[in-house]
Design a protein around this motif. Sequence first.
Motif, short mmCIF file in Angstrom:
data_model
loop_
_atom_site.label_atom_id
_atom_site.label_comp_id
_atom_site.label_asym_id
_atom_site.label_seq_id
_atom_site.Cartn_x
_atom_site.Cartn_y
_atom_site.Cartn_z
N LEU A 137 -2.95 1.59 2.14
CA LEU A 137 -2.69 0.21 1.74
C LEU A 137 -3.88 -0.38 0.99
N LEU A 138 -5.08 -0.16 1.53
CA LEU A 138 -6.28 -0.73 0.91
C LEU A 138 -6.57 -0.12 -0.46
N LYS A 139 -6.24 1.14 -0.64
CA LYS A 139 -6.44 1.81 -1.94
C LYS A 139 -5.27 1.54 -2.89
N GLN A 140 -4.31 0.74 -2.42
CA GLN A 140 -3.12 0.34 -3.18
C GLN A 140 -2.28 1.54 -3.63
N ARG A 141 -2.29 2.59 -2.80
CA ARG A 141 -1.39 3.72 -3.04
C ARG A 141 -0.07 3.49 -2.33
N ALA A 142 -0.05 2.49 -1.44
CA ALA A 142 1.17 2.10 -0.72
C ALA A 142 1.24 0.58 -0.68
N ASP A 143 2.46 0.07 -0.70
CA ASP A 143 2.67 -1.38 -0.61
C ASP A 143 2.99 -1.82 0.81
N LEU A 180 19.12 -5.54 -3.15
CA LEU A 180 19.06 -6.98 -3.33
C LEU A 180 18.12 -7.40 -4.46
N ASN A 181 16.97 -6.72 -4.56
CA ASN A 181 15.99 -7.17 -5.53
C ASN A 181 15.76 -6.20 -6.70
N GLY A 182 16.45 -5.08 -6.71
CA GLY A 182 16.36 -4.15 -7.83
C GLY A 182 15.12 -3.28 -7.88
N HIS A 183 14.32 -3.28 -6.85
CA HIS A 183 13.13 -2.43 -6.82
C HIS A 183 13.46 -1.03 -6.31
N ASN A 184 12.66 -0.08 -6.70
CA ASN A 184 12.78 1.29 -6.18
C ASN A 184 11.71 1.52 -5.12
N PHE A 185 11.90 2.55 -4.31
CA PHE A 185 10.89 2.90 -3.32
C PHE A 185 10.88 4.40 -3.11
N SER A 186 9.78 4.89 -2.59
CA SER A 186 9.69 6.28 -2.16
C SER A 186 8.95 6.29 -0.83
N LEU A 187 9.30 7.23 0.01
CA LEU A 187 8.68 7.37 1.32
C LEU A 187 7.83 8.62 1.34
N TYR A 188 6.70 8.53 2.04
CA TYR A 188 5.87 9.72 2.24
C TYR A 188 5.09 9.55 3.53
N LEU A 189 4.69 10.67 4.11
CA LEU A 189 3.87 10.64 5.31
C LEU A 189 2.43 10.37 4.91
N SER A 190 1.81 9.52 5.65
CA SER A 190 0.43 9.16 5.37
C SER A 190 -0.51 10.31 5.74
N PRO A 191 -1.47 10.58 4.89
CA PRO A 191 -2.48 11.57 5.28
C PRO A 191 -3.38 10.96 6.35
N ASN A 192 -3.81 11.73 7.28
CA ASN A 192 -4.77 11.29 8.31
C ASN A 192 -4.22 10.24 9.26
N GLY A 193 -2.93 10.20 9.48
CA GLY A 193 -2.38 9.36 10.54
C GLY A 193 -2.37 7.88 10.27
N TYR A 194 -2.67 7.12 11.33
CA TYR A 194 -2.52 5.67 11.31
C TYR A 194 -3.60 4.97 10.50
N GLY A 195 -4.83 5.28 10.74
CA GLY A 195 -5.91 4.65 10.01
C GLY A 195 -7.02 4.13 10.90
N PHE A 196 -8.20 4.66 10.68
CA PHE A 196 -9.40 4.24 11.39
C PHE A 196 -10.48 3.92 10.38
N ASN A 197 -11.34 2.99 10.74
CA ASN A 197 -12.50 2.66 9.92
C ASN A 197 -13.58 3.66 10.28
N PHE A 198 -13.78 4.64 9.41
CA PHE A 198 -14.72 5.72 9.67
C PHE A 198 -15.91 5.53 8.75
N HIS A 199 -17.01 4.99 9.31
CA HIS A 199 -18.23 4.73 8.54
C HIS A 199 -17.96 3.87 7.31
N GLY A 200 -17.17 2.82 7.49
CA GLY A 200 -16.91 1.89 6.40
C GLY A 200 -15.78 2.27 5.47
N LYS A 201 -15.17 3.42 5.68
CA LYS A 201 -14.04 3.84 4.84
C LYS A 201 -12.81 4.01 5.73
#
Length: 146
Positions: free
Chosen positions: A36-42, A7-28
Amino acid sequence: MKQITQLNGHNFSLYLSPNGYGFNFHGKWTGMVGELLKQRADIAVADLTINSDRKAVVDFSTPFFESGISALLLKSQTNQIKSWNDLGNQTEISFGILESGPTRRLFQSSEDPVIRKMWRMISSNSSNFVLSYTDALRRITSGKYI
């Protein structure tokens, strides 16, 4: 995803996330949230628990399915324990939670008297915390532990 890109002409790629879902570990942030926060995924697509920590840093769509918290039990234990109240009112079977993550924060901050009682029991002994699901499964199958 393919239909959206057509519909919008964009491309995408799928990959498994390293380290699972995501936890705030000592501020990171780790996992999908970190990607998402590092803008490696949209976008992240998963059975990701919505909690206040994650909501503070990423946006969520409306959930289409919610399950809540559940306990992993051996079949022999299901005759004894049928509710959170049953679990909190017995002393024969030890129980615990992952050392870090949303379930711990839920138990720590709950106003529910049953959950608060269970949190006091869990937090009274550091051995009630497990580091991974693999560790939890090993402990459950080797003895009286939930």
